[in-house]
Design a protein around this motif. Structure first.
Motif, short mmCIF file in Angstrom:
data_model
loop_
_atom_site.label_atom_id
_atom_site.label_comp_id
_atom_site.label_asym_id
_atom_site.label_seq_id
_atom_site.Cartn_x
_atom_site.Cartn_y
_atom_site.Cartn_z
N ALA A 210 0.82 -1.16 -0.06
CA ALA A 210 -0.03 -0.13 0.09
C ALA A 210 0.84 1.08 -0.13
CB ALA A 210 -0.88 0.05 1.14
N ALA A 211 0.80 1.95 -1.01
CA ALA A 211 1.58 3.05 -1.23
C ALA A 211 0.91 4.46 -1.44
CB ALA A 211 2.60 2.90 -2.28
N ALA A 212 1.55 5.51 -0.85
CA ALA A 212 0.70 6.93 -0.87
C ALA A 212 1.83 8.11 -0.96
CB ALA A 212 -0.40 7.12 0.38
N LEU A 213 1.72 9.05 -1.77
CA LEU A 213 2.57 10.12 -1.93
C LEU A 213 1.88 11.26 -1.93
CD1 LEU A 213 4.75 8.78 -4.90
CD2 LEU A 213 5.49 8.89 -2.50
N GLU A 214 2.51 12.42 -1.08
CA GLU A 214 2.30 13.76 -1.11
C GLU A 214 3.18 14.54 -1.95
OE1 GLU A 214 2.01 15.61 2.55
OE2 GLU A 214 1.03 17.38 1.78
N LEU A 215 2.98 15.23 -3.00
CA LEU A 215 3.78 15.94 -3.69
C LEU A 215 3.73 17.50 -3.17
CD1 LEU A 215 3.76 14.50 -7.40
CD2 LEU A 215 4.98 13.84 -5.37
N GLY A 216 4.89 18.10 -3.31
CA GLY A 216 4.70 19.68 -3.06
C GLY A 216 4.56 20.45 -4.43
N ALA A 217 4.53 21.64 -4.36
CA ALA A 217 4.56 22.48 -5.38
C ALA A 217 5.63 22.40 -6.21
CB ALA A 217 4.05 24.10 -5.13
N ASP A 218 6.69 22.26 -5.97
CA ASP A 218 8.10 21.94 -6.51
C ASP A 218 8.16 20.53 -7.15
OD1 ASP A 218 8.38 20.33 -4.43
OD2 ASP A 218 10.13 21.45 -3.77
N LYS A 220 8.55 17.91 -5.74
CA LYS A 220 9.11 16.80 -4.88
C LYS A 220 8.23 15.93 -3.65
CE LYS A 220 13.55 18.56 -5.69
NZ LYS A 220 14.79 19.12 -5.05
N ILE A 221 8.60 15.20 -3.47
CA ILE A 221 7.93 14.35 -2.50
C ILE A 221 7.84 15.09 -1.20
CG2 ILE A 221 7.75 12.14 -1.36
CD1 ILE A 221 9.07 10.93 -3.63
N LYS A 222 6.50 15.49 -0.42
CA LYS A 222 6.42 15.91 0.65
C LYS A 222 6.34 14.88 1.75
CE LYS A 222 4.07 19.90 1.87
NZ LYS A 222 2.99 20.66 1.88
N SER A 223 5.80 13.85 1.72
CA SER A 223 5.61 12.80 2.34
C SER A 223 5.11 11.55 1.64
CB SER A 223 4.60 13.12 3.41
OG SER A 223 3.21 13.04 3.11
N ALA A 224 5.61 10.25 2.39
CA ALA A 224 5.15 8.98 1.65
C ALA A 224 4.68 8.18 2.67
CB ALA A 224 6.59 8.55 0.83
N ARG A 225 3.85 7.20 2.45
CA ARG A 225 3.65 6.26 3.33
C ARG A 225 3.70 4.83 2.49
NH1 ARG A 225 4.17 9.98 5.90
NH2 ARG A 225 2.80 10.72 7.59
N ILE A 226 4.34 4.01 3.17
CA ILE A 226 4.47 2.68 2.43
C ILE A 226 4.29 1.41 3.49
CG2 ILE A 226 6.03 0.97 1.38
CD1 ILE A 226 7.68 3.46 0.48
N ALA A 227 3.20 0.61 3.09
CA ALA A 227 2.82 -0.50 3.97
C ALA A 227 2.80 -1.88 3.31
CB ALA A 227 1.66 -0.24 4.74
N LEU A 228 3.46 -3.01 3.83
CA LEU A 228 3.67 -4.20 3.25
C LEU A 228 2.79 -5.22 3.77
CD1 LEU A 228 7.61 -4.41 2.87
CD2 LEU A 228 5.88 -3.36 1.20
N GLY A 229 2.19 -6.00 2.71
CA GLY A 229 1.57 -7.29 3.39
C GLY A 229 2.14 -8.48 3.01
N GLY A 230 1.79 -9.39 3.55
CA GLY A 230 2.46 -10.90 3.47
C GLY A 230 3.65 -11.28 3.66
N GLY A 247 11.26 14.78 0.59
CA GLY A 247 12.22 15.85 -0.17
C GLY A 247 12.93 15.29 -1.38
N LYS A 248 12.58 14.29 -1.83
CA LYS A 248 13.30 13.72 -3.01
C LYS A 248 12.52 13.75 -4.31
CE LYS A 248 16.88 12.08 -0.79
NZ LYS A 248 16.59 11.69 0.37
N THR A 249 13.16 14.01 -5.40
CA THR A 249 12.41 13.68 -6.59
C THR A 249 11.77 12.55 -6.85
OG1 THR A 249 13.83 15.44 -7.57
CG2 THR A 249 12.61 14.14 -9.06
N PRO A 250 10.48 12.15 -7.11
CA PRO A 250 9.92 11.18 -7.27
C PRO A 250 10.16 10.35 -8.38
CG PRO A 250 8.01 12.56 -7.80
CD PRO A 250 9.54 13.50 -7.49
N ASP A 251 11.16 9.71 -8.48
CA ASP A 251 11.92 8.83 -9.75
C ASP A 251 12.26 7.69 -9.37
OD1 ASP A 251 14.53 9.00 -8.55
OD2 ASP A 251 14.77 10.85 -9.96
N ILE A 252 12.67 6.66 -10.29
CA ILE A 252 13.08 5.22 -10.25
C ILE A 252 14.26 5.00 -9.19
CG2 ILE A 252 14.39 5.07 -12.40
CD1 ILE A 252 11.79 2.38 -11.48
N THR A 253 15.12 5.90 -9.28
CA THR A 253 16.43 5.82 -8.60
C THR A 253 16.04 5.77 -7.09
OG1 THR A 253 17.47 6.77 -10.22
CG2 THR A 253 18.45 6.81 -7.99
#
Ligand code: SF4
Length: 294
Positions: A210-218, A220-230, A247-253
């Motif tokens: 379960a993943a959730a992201l809040e992005l800032g006006a710039d 970038k990621i303001k806050s993230a939530r990640i929960a795992l099942g199984g 505070g990071k750029t939301p990219d694959i890296t």
């Protein structure tokens, strides 16, 4: 009860209690889901679909339509593990079923078992999809008992096995789950549930995210939530991964770095080592899907 694991002398039908509503909390504080609200009703509710899509998606990924029509919010929270040793009362070694008897899965067939937060006493996993979403949404469980009402933060509701795997939650004797509150967090609307399983229907998760992201006006990621099942005895919040994304750029890296930190302390057993890499890739996939949502 069907398998003879539990043999209660009495059971009480609570279906007529008025606890099935899904309603907005006053002053925009979020949404309250009654303890007897059916999974199907919650999954299809307009408030849940629009404000908490990860919860709707998690519910629809669970069980079958017939079961979702019967299953309740409170019941979902109190699901017990699907460890096959637990479900066989003729099998002698299961600490969860009989304290001090050992753990058959530790050196047995442990393909579905935990890779995070486990103990030598028990490596079982929590089977719920709904609870993984509720963990990411930082839900609050409302319980009522002889001493009155209390609120339990979702991450404190379920327990890790430690030396007492027979105790799965912090619900006290004679307490009843009356509702679950979903706070109005800004990350909740941009969220997604990914479930990976052996077949696409009516199967428990090998790994879920379960993943959730809040992005800032710039951007970038303001806050993230990640929960795992199984992967653990309880829905597993990947707190280090969440913090690494702030505070990071939301990219694959960055997603890969977050996934690495989430699995840094993972430990596999004979048949479930594959879950570590599966969970890593699932986190990256879930975050990528969240970013694709408007
Ligand atoms: Fe019992 Fe837990 Fe071991 Fe399964 S993993 S056999 S539930 S003690």
């Amino acid at each position: 009860m069907k398998m003879g694991v539990e043999t209660p002398a009495q059971i009480i039908d609570i279906n007529r209690l008025p606890l099935a509503a899904v309603e907005e909390l006053p002053k925009g504080r979020g949404v309250r889901i009654g303890g007897l609200a059916r999974n199907s009703d919650v999954a299809e509710h307009a408030l849940i679909k629009s404000k908490y899509p990860v919860l709707s998606e998690a519910l629809l990924a669970g069980a079958s339509p017939q079961l979702r029509n019967r299953a309740t919010t409170g019941g979902n929270l109190l699901q017990r593990t699907r460890c096959s040793y637990f479900y066989d009362p003729d099998f002698p070694a299961c600490n969860k079923r009989k304290s001090g008897s050992g753990c058959g899965a530790l050196h047995g067939f442990n393909r579905m078992h935990a890779i995070l937060g486990q103990s030598e006493q028990c490596i079982a996993t929590h089977p719920s999809d709904m609870c993984v979403a509720l963990a990411a949404l930082e839900a609050v469980v409302i319980v009522s008992g002889p001493k009155g009402e209390r609120r339990i933060a979702f991450q404190d509701f379920h327990r890790l096995p430690g030396d007492t795997p027979e105790h799965e939650t912090n619900l006290a004797h004679e307490e009843l789950i009356t509702a679950v509150d979903l706070p109005a967090h800004p990350f909740a609307a941009r969220s997604h549930y990914l479930k990976v399983r052996d077949r696409e229907s009516y199967a428990f998760a090998l790994v879920s995210v379960a993943a959730a992201l809040e992005l800032g006006a710039d951007g970038k990621i303001k806050s993230a939530r990640i929960a795992l099942g199984g992967v653990a005895h309880k829905p597993w919040r990947a707190l280090e991964a969440e913090q690494s994304l702030a505070g990071k750029t939301p990219d694959i890296t960055q997603f890969r770095r977050a996934a690495d930190s989430a699995l840094a302390n993972a430990r596999g057993y004979q048949y479930n080592h594959f879950k570590i890499e599966l969970a890593r890739r699932s986190i990256v996939c879930a975050l990528t899907t969240v970013m694709a949502k408007v």
